[in-house]
Design a protein around this motif. Structure first.
Motif, PDB file in Angstrom:
ATOM      1  N   ARG A   1       0.823  -1.211  -0.126  1.00 49.18           N
ATOM      2  CA  ARG A   1       0.090   0.083  -0.085  1.00 49.18           C
ATOM      3  C   ARG A   1       0.995   1.288  -0.026  1.00 49.18           C
ATOM      4  O   ARG A   1       1.797   1.370   0.596  1.00 49.18           O
ATOM      5  N   LEU A   2       0.369   2.376  -0.666  1.00 45.96           N
ATOM      6  CA  LEU A   2       1.045   3.607  -0.559  1.00 45.96           C
ATOM      7  C   LEU A   2       0.144   4.731   0.086  1.00 45.96           C
ATOM      8  O   LEU A   2      -0.864   4.653   0.085  1.00 45.96           O
ATOM      9  N   GLU A   3       1.003   5.827   0.468  1.00 40.68           N
ATOM     10  CA  GLU A   3       0.416   6.832   1.123  1.00 40.68           C
ATOM     11  C   GLU A   3      -0.420   7.587   0.160  1.00 40.68           C
ATOM     12  O   GLU A   3       0.242   8.255  -0.780  1.00 40.68           O
ATOM     13  N   LYS A   4      -1.395   7.935   0.273  1.00 43.16           N
ATOM     14  CA  LYS A   4      -2.483   8.216  -0.703  1.00 43.16           C
ATOM     15  C   LYS A   4      -1.987   9.799  -0.971  1.00 43.16           C
ATOM     16  O   LYS A   4      -1.916  10.320  -2.223  1.00 43.16           O
ATOM     17  N   LYS A   5      -1.954  10.720  -0.023  1.00 45.67           N
ATOM     18  CA  LYS A   5      -1.729  12.168  -0.138  1.00 45.67           C
ATOM     19  C   LYS A   5      -0.120  12.261  -0.723  1.00 45.67           C
ATOM     20  O   LYS A   5      -0.052  13.160  -1.856  1.00 45.67           O
ATOM     21  N   SER A   6       0.655  11.515  -0.254  1.00 49.22           N
ATOM     22  CA  SER A   6       2.121  11.477  -0.863  1.00 49.22           C
ATOM     23  C   SER A   6       2.114  11.246  -2.255  1.00 49.22           C
ATOM     24  O   SER A   6       2.969  11.753  -3.033  1.00 49.22           O
ATOM     25  N   PHE A   7       1.338  10.324  -2.811  1.00 47.09           N
ATOM     26  CA  PHE A   7       1.450   9.721  -4.273  1.00 47.09           C
ATOM     27  C   PHE A   7       0.684  10.615  -4.991  1.00 47.09           C
ATOM     28  O   PHE A   7       1.295  10.997  -5.929  1.00 47.09           O
ATOM     29  N   ARG A   8      -0.181  11.360  -4.847  1.00 47.92           N
ATOM     30  CA  ARG A   8      -0.826  12.356  -5.507  1.00 47.92           C
ATOM     31  C   ARG A   8       0.085  13.556  -5.617  1.00 47.92           C
ATOM     32  O   ARG A   8       0.107  14.147  -6.619  1.00 47.92           O
ATOM     33  N   ARG A   9       0.553  14.044  -4.630  1.00 49.99           N
ATOM     34  CA  ARG A   9       1.307  15.407  -4.620  1.00 49.99           C
ATOM     35  C   ARG A   9       2.664  14.821  -5.222  1.00 49.99           C
ATOM     36  O   ARG A   9       2.941  15.678  -6.409  1.00 49.99           O
ATOM     37  N   ARG A  10       2.937  13.541  -5.238  1.00 45.17           N
ATOM     38  CA  ARG A  10       4.108  13.248  -6.079  1.00 45.17           C
ATOM     39  C   ARG A  10       4.009  13.245  -7.696  1.00 45.17           C
ATOM     40  O   ARG A  10       4.861  13.849  -8.571  1.00 45.17           O
ATOM     41  N   MET A  11       2.904  12.799  -7.987  1.00 43.94           N
ATOM     42  CA  MET A  11       2.442  12.804  -9.592  1.00 43.94           C
ATOM     43  C   MET A  11       2.201  14.331 -10.213  1.00 43.94           C
ATOM     44  O   MET A  11       2.754  14.476 -11.213  1.00 43.94           O
ATOM     45  N   LEU A  12       1.609  14.915  -9.296  1.00 44.29           N
ATOM     46  CA  LEU A  12       1.107  16.628  -9.586  1.00 44.29           C
ATOM     47  C   LEU A  12       2.294  17.447  -9.568  1.00 44.29           C
ATOM     48  O   LEU A  12       2.523  18.125 -10.649  1.00 44.29           O
ATOM     49  N   GLU A  13       3.067  17.287  -8.522  1.00 48.29           N
ATOM     50  CA  GLU A  13       4.111  18.396  -8.504  1.00 48.29           C
ATOM     51  C   GLU A  13       5.300  18.022  -9.640  1.00 48.29           C
ATOM     52  O   GLU A  13       6.069  19.202  -9.966  1.00 48.29           O
ATOM     53  N   ALA A  14       5.509  16.815  -9.952  1.00 49.57           N
ATOM     54  CA  ALA A  14       6.435  16.429 -11.038  1.00 49.57           C
ATOM     55  C   ALA A  14       6.022  16.742 -12.529  1.00 49.57           C
ATOM     56  O   ALA A  14       6.699  16.804 -13.404  1.00 49.57           O
ATOM     57  N   GLY A  15       4.724  17.153 -12.511  1.00 50.46           N
ATOM     58  CA  GLY A  15       4.041  17.452 -13.818  1.00 50.46           C
ATOM     59  C   GLY A  15       3.903  15.886 -14.754  1.00 50.46           C
ATOM     60  O   GLY A  15       3.956  16.027 -15.949  1.00 50.46           O
ATOM     61  N   ALA A  16       3.825  15.130 -14.083  1.00 52.54           N
ATOM     62  CA  ALA A  16       3.866  13.628 -14.685  1.00 52.54           C
ATOM     63  C   ALA A  16       2.085  13.452 -15.223  1.00 52.54           C
ATOM     64  O   ALA A  16       2.207  12.971 -16.236  1.00 52.54           O
ATOM     65  N   VAL A  17       1.184  14.052 -14.572  1.00 44.33           N
ATOM     66  CA  VAL A  17      -0.182  13.868 -14.847  1.00 44.33           C
ATOM     67  C   VAL A  17      -0.729  15.190 -14.932  1.00 44.33           C
ATOM     68  O   VAL A  17      -0.029  16.113 -14.211  1.00 44.33           O
ATOM     69  N   GLU A  18      -1.574  15.522 -15.585  1.00 43.66           N
ATOM     70  CA  GLU A  18      -2.474  16.750 -15.759  1.00 43.66           C
ATOM     71  C   GLU A  18      -3.937  16.444 -15.843  1.00 43.66           C
ATOM     72  O   GLU A  18      -4.432  15.563 -16.494  1.00 43.66           O
ATOM     73  N   GLU A  19      -4.632  17.438 -15.057  1.00 46.33           N
ATOM     74  CA  GLU A  19      -6.089  17.380 -15.299  1.00 46.33           C
ATOM     75  C   GLU A  19      -6.604  17.536 -16.660  1.00 46.33           C
ATOM     76  O   GLU A  19      -5.982  18.130 -17.432  1.00 46.33           O
ATOM     77  N   THR A  20      -7.754  16.832 -16.836  1.00 48.99           N
ATOM     78  CA  THR A  20      -8.532  16.904 -18.105  1.00 48.99           C
ATOM     79  C   THR A  20      -9.840  17.740 -17.637  1.00 48.99           C
ATOM     80  O   THR A  20      -9.936  17.971 -16.494  1.00 48.99           O
TER      81      THR A  20
END
Length: 246
Positions: free
Chosen positions: A191-210
């Protein structure tokens, strides 16, 4: 014989004067289905090791393959009918005992492919194959040294998942961050830490909202898309696991 130049030497050189090992590529082709990490295994139709399960692969074509990566891509297409968005060399294994036909070297690769996309192309396969969970595959009497190869590939995939965006290659074009986190957790078995995972993806610019969402449970969930050029993006830090409660 004494040679007077490089050209003279090469014109008289006969590679058949020296023994050469058998040279193959083997593929650990991974996907995720039914909440489990799966590997594609084939049932060997010919000797040696006939009727045993094995990783797909085959001999390098010295006449047509310009390099090892080309061999790996060719064998992947032959076995699955599709190209992988990501293909990586894991290791080279060579010895006198791994293949009863003689001294053998294999170059191991791993690939991630979309399980549903593979199902569409399954009729193009040349050998009988099945997706088998990693836990089950490790209990089978695999051909040659393929259990060792599978373990090496799983270890590489797990390590890459901790610090790259590679698992995103298994996602559809649009996905929720919860769905993406689940893929990471399946591969890692952790299992992964939810908030940390989301922050990791967004702050790195790996994913973007549609501008799209879908119903997940009782609420609409934001849909994202992958925002980078390739899946081998390296995050600045490895993934964080949730702290255990004591």
């Amino acid at each position: 014989m004494i040679f007077t130049s490089e050209k003279d030497f090469l014109s008289n050189y006969n590679k058949k004067d020296y023994e050469s090992p058998l040279l193959t590529v083997d593929m650990a082709i991974f996907s995720v289905d039914a909440g489990q990490l799966q590997v594609l295994l084939i049932k060997r139709s010919n000797y040696p090791q006939k009727d045993k399960w094995a990783l797909p692969g085959g001999f390098v074509n010295l006449s047509h393959d310009p390099d090892l990566m080309a061999s790996a891509h060719r064998k992947l297409v032959e076995k699955t009918g599709i190209q992988s968005p990501y293909l990586e060399q894991v290791a080279s294994i060579g010895n006198a005992t791994r293949d009863p036909r003689g001294w053998s070297v294999t170059v191991l690769y791993f690939a991630l492919i979309d399980f549903k996309e593979f199902q569409k192309n399954a009729t193009e396969q040349t050998e009988y194959s099945e997706w088998i969970s990693i836990s089950e595959a490790k209990t089978l009497d695999l051909a040659f040294d393929h259990l060792q190869l599978l373990n090496l590939a799983v270890e590489r995939l797990t390590n890459k998942t901790r610090y790259t965006a590679l698992p995103v290659s298994l996602m559809p074009k649009l996905f929720t961050l919860t769905e993406l986190q689940q893929i990471y957790e399946i591969i890692l078995g952790q299992r992964l830490e939810k908030k940390s995972f989301r922050r990791r993806m967004l702050e790195a610019g790996a994913v973007e909202e549609t501008d799209q969402s879908k119903i997940a449970g009782k609420r609409p969930a934001q849909l994202y898309k992958y925002a980078l050029e390739n899946y081998d993006f390296h995050f600045p830090r490895t993934l964080e696991y949730p702290r255990e409660n004591h």
